[in-house]
Design an enzyme around this catalytic site. Structure first.
Site, mmCIF file in Angstrom:
data_model
loop_
_atom_site.group_PDB
_atom_site.id
_atom_site.type_symbol
_atom_site.label_atom_id
_atom_site.label_comp_id
_atom_site.label_asym_id
_atom_site.label_seq_id
_atom_site.Cartn_x
_atom_site.Cartn_y
_atom_site.Cartn_z
ATOM 1 N N TYR A 136 1.177 -4.389 -3.819
ATOM 2 C CA TYR A 136 0.491 -4.464 -5.110
ATOM 3 C C TYR A 136 0.257 -3.032 -5.553
ATOM 4 C CZ TYR A 136 -3.228 -5.854 -8.444
ATOM 5 O OH TYR A 136 -4.013 -6.057 -9.553
ATOM 6 N N LYS A 164 4.826 -5.603 -6.756
ATOM 7 C CA LYS A 164 4.185 -6.027 -8.001
ATOM 8 C C LYS A 164 3.636 -4.771 -8.648
ATOM 9 C CE LYS A 164 0.214 -8.719 -9.728
ATOM 10 N NZ LYS A 164 -0.395 -7.646 -10.526
#
Length: 279
Positions: A136, A164
């Site tokens: 992330y 992501k």
């Protein structure tokens, strides 16, 4: 994991349905999954849109279990927002036991965290379970920045399965994709989706309420795509500090959720999930 390629297409970073008493609402979880339709490729509970940093350990386990049980064949990527490597590893092992298909985690928290520390963090997570690990990439939660060279090194760790990208810079996303990291890259901010280059997928909070629109825009934005996306972001308040609450309110009005209660009502700014406005 076997089956669908992680981060391909539309992944939904889900809100966390809770009852008025603050318990994870399994009935609303089931209705939320049913409302998403065929354009969604994976479910991502307990990340920022799910108020993941505010969930107690018990709530986190309950929401991951609820979405695993109600996934209806979709992969479940368990979000983990904890400040230290030890805490992330512990939750990753629980996610594996609960039947999740992957975990999604930030770097450790703190401005003092070095690039080598970040690399070692993901190396430890990837070695701790059999689950794929998705990076992330952000800065508002962890309060640090993983550099492109470090991120590319991380992507070569066995078990790291994707990125992501929610750090708020479309040029970084394009550079990452151009560098051929060897894993899928997904854009995590609506307003940058159409400027991110040939990403493999998108992870959009908007998909909680407009999954078909997100799927259509990812597949083929067309001439009207930018305007449609802008209108939807404004309509659902996705640049608000409490964008997750705005989504919950919309879903409650539709009869999907029984309550639009926050996980931790009246949480102060220091406890809220990070802002989503690109900087």
């Amino acid at each position: 994991m076997s089956g669908p390629r992680l981060l391909a297409g539309v992944t939904v970073p889900l809100v966390t349905p809770v009852t008025d008493e603050g318990e994870v609402d399994g009935e609303s979880v089931a209705r939320l999954v049913a409302s998403l339709g065929p354009g969604v490729d994976a479910l991502l509970p307990a990340l920022s849109t799910g108020e993941g940093g505010l969930l107690t350990g018990r709530q986190w386990r309950a929401v991951v279990r609820a979405f695993v049980d109600g996934a209806d064949g979709l992969p479940v990527l368990a979000g983990i927002l904890r400040p230290t490597t030890d805490e992330v590893v512990a939750r990753a092992r629980v996610a594996e036991d609960l039947g999740a298909d992957a975990v999604v985690a930030t770097t450790p928290y703190g401005a003092e965290v070095s690039q080598d520390d970040m690399y070692g963090h993901y190396e430890r997570i990837a070695g701790a379970t059999g689950l794929p690990v998705i990076v992330y990439h952000e800065r508002a939660v962890s309060r640090n920045v993983i550099e492109l060279d470090t991120l590319l090194r991380v992507c070569r760790i066995p078990g790291v399965a994707g990125v992501k990208d929610s750090a708020g810079a479309a040029n970084f996303t394009r550079e990452l994709v151009a560098a051929r990291p060897g894993v899928p890259v997904a854009q995590g901010l609506e307003r940058l989706l159409l400027d991110s280059g040939p990403v493999d997928g998108c992870v959009l909070a908007l998909a909680n309420v407009e999954p078909a629109l997100c799927a259509a825009l990812f597949a083929d934005p067309g001439e009207q795509g930018a305007a449609e996306l802008k209108d939807a972001c404004e309509k659902y308040g996705l640049d608000r500090d409490d964008w997750f609450r705005a989504l919950k309110t919309e879903l409650k009005q539709r009869g999907v959720l029984r309550s639009d209660r926050e996980v931790l009502p009246m949480a102060g700014p220091a406890l809220r999930p990070e802002r989503r406005t690109p900087s």
